[in-house]
Write a protein that holds these residues in place. Structure first.
Motif, PDB file in Angstrom:
ATOM      1  N   HIS A 105     -43.888 -14.822  -0.871  1.00 44.48           N
ATOM      2  CA  HIS A 105     -44.335 -14.095  -2.049  1.00 44.48           C
ATOM      3  C   HIS A 105     -43.386 -14.399  -3.200  1.00 44.48           C
ATOM      4  O   HIS A 105     -42.216 -14.703  -2.991  1.00 44.48           O
ATOM      5  N   VAL A 106     -43.934 -14.351  -4.400  1.00 50.48           N
ATOM      6  CA  VAL A 106     -43.170 -14.667  -5.602  1.00 50.48           C
ATOM      7  C   VAL A 106     -43.228 -13.460  -6.524  1.00 50.48           C
ATOM      8  O   VAL A 106     -44.297 -12.899  -6.764  1.00 50.48           O
ATOM      9  N   HIS A 107     -42.066 -13.075  -7.038  1.00 47.20           N
ATOM     10  CA  HIS A 107     -41.975 -11.977  -7.990  1.00 47.20           C
ATOM     11  C   HIS A 107     -41.974 -12.562  -9.402  1.00 47.20           C
ATOM     12  O   HIS A 107     -41.221 -13.506  -9.682  1.00 47.20           O
ATOM     13  N   VAL A 108     -42.795 -12.009 -10.269  1.00 45.14           N
ATOM     14  CA  VAL A 108     -42.766 -12.316 -11.695  1.00 45.14           C
ATOM     15  C   VAL A 108     -42.359 -11.019 -12.366  1.00 45.14           C
ATOM     16  O   VAL A 108     -43.007  -9.990 -12.177  1.00 45.14           O
ATOM     17  N   HIS A 109     -41.242 -11.068 -13.118  1.00 51.57           N
ATOM     18  CA  HIS A 109     -40.758  -9.809 -13.673  1.00 51.57           C
ATOM     19  C   HIS A 109     -40.176  -9.981 -15.067  1.00 51.57           C
ATOM     20  O   HIS A 109     -39.868 -11.087 -15.505  1.00 51.57           O
ATOM     21  N   SER A 110     -40.043  -8.837 -15.732  1.00 50.99           N
ATOM     22  CA  SER A 110     -39.466  -8.792 -17.072  1.00 50.99           C
ATOM     23  C   SER A 110     -38.921  -7.395 -17.299  1.00 50.99           C
ATOM     24  O   SER A 110     -39.387  -6.427 -16.697  1.00 50.99           O
ATOM     25  N   GLY A 111     -37.944  -7.311 -18.165  1.00 52.78           N
ATOM     26  CA  GLY A 111     -37.395  -6.008 -18.531  1.00 52.78           C
ATOM     27  C   GLY A 111     -36.226  -5.596 -17.662  1.00 52.78           C
ATOM     28  O   GLY A 111     -35.724  -6.364 -16.840  1.00 52.78           O
TER      29      GLY A 111
END
Length: 121
Positions: A105-111
């Motif tokens: 699984h791949v996490h895409v994140h911001s903030g």
């Protein structure tokens, strides 16, 4: 539907993929599911997962090529939306002991990173 409390080692095969109606889905196709993390670590936190079980990035084989292409196309799309909306995005996958769920699984994140009271899923 509310997601059950889960204590196994493959949240994606056992819960997320069979029950997308219980998630905040941002992408769903024949090979890939992307959804807002159920216990986010960051202000914006999306998980992108192949629907076919693949244990981890380092466990992939040539037989996984089509699923990997679909996975990374979805990651690119989701990351592009997050970057456009929030001005920045990061993409992350975990391996070995860092990988709580033994499904690629791949996490895409911001903030900002959020404080966690318990383990994430």
């Amino acid at each position: 539907m509310q997601l059950p409390e889960y204590h196994g080692d493959d949240f994606y095969c056992d819960v997320a993929i069979p029950h997308p109606e219980a998630l905040r889905v941002v992408h769903d196709d024949a090979r890939v599911l992307a959804f807002q993390h159920t216990k986010p670590f960051w202000d914006v936190h999306v998980v992108v997962v192949p629907k076919r079980h693949i244990p981890s990035l380092t466990a992939t084989t040539d037989a996984d090529e089509a699923d990997l292409r679909a996975l990374f196309a979805a990651v690119r799309s989701v990351a592009g939306v997050v970057e456009a909306e929030y001005g920045a995005a990061a993409v992350l996958t975990n391996l070995g002991r860092y990988q709580d769920s033994k499904h690629l699984h791949v996490h895409v994140h911001s903030g900002a990173r959020r404080p966690q009271l318990d383990r994430w899923r």
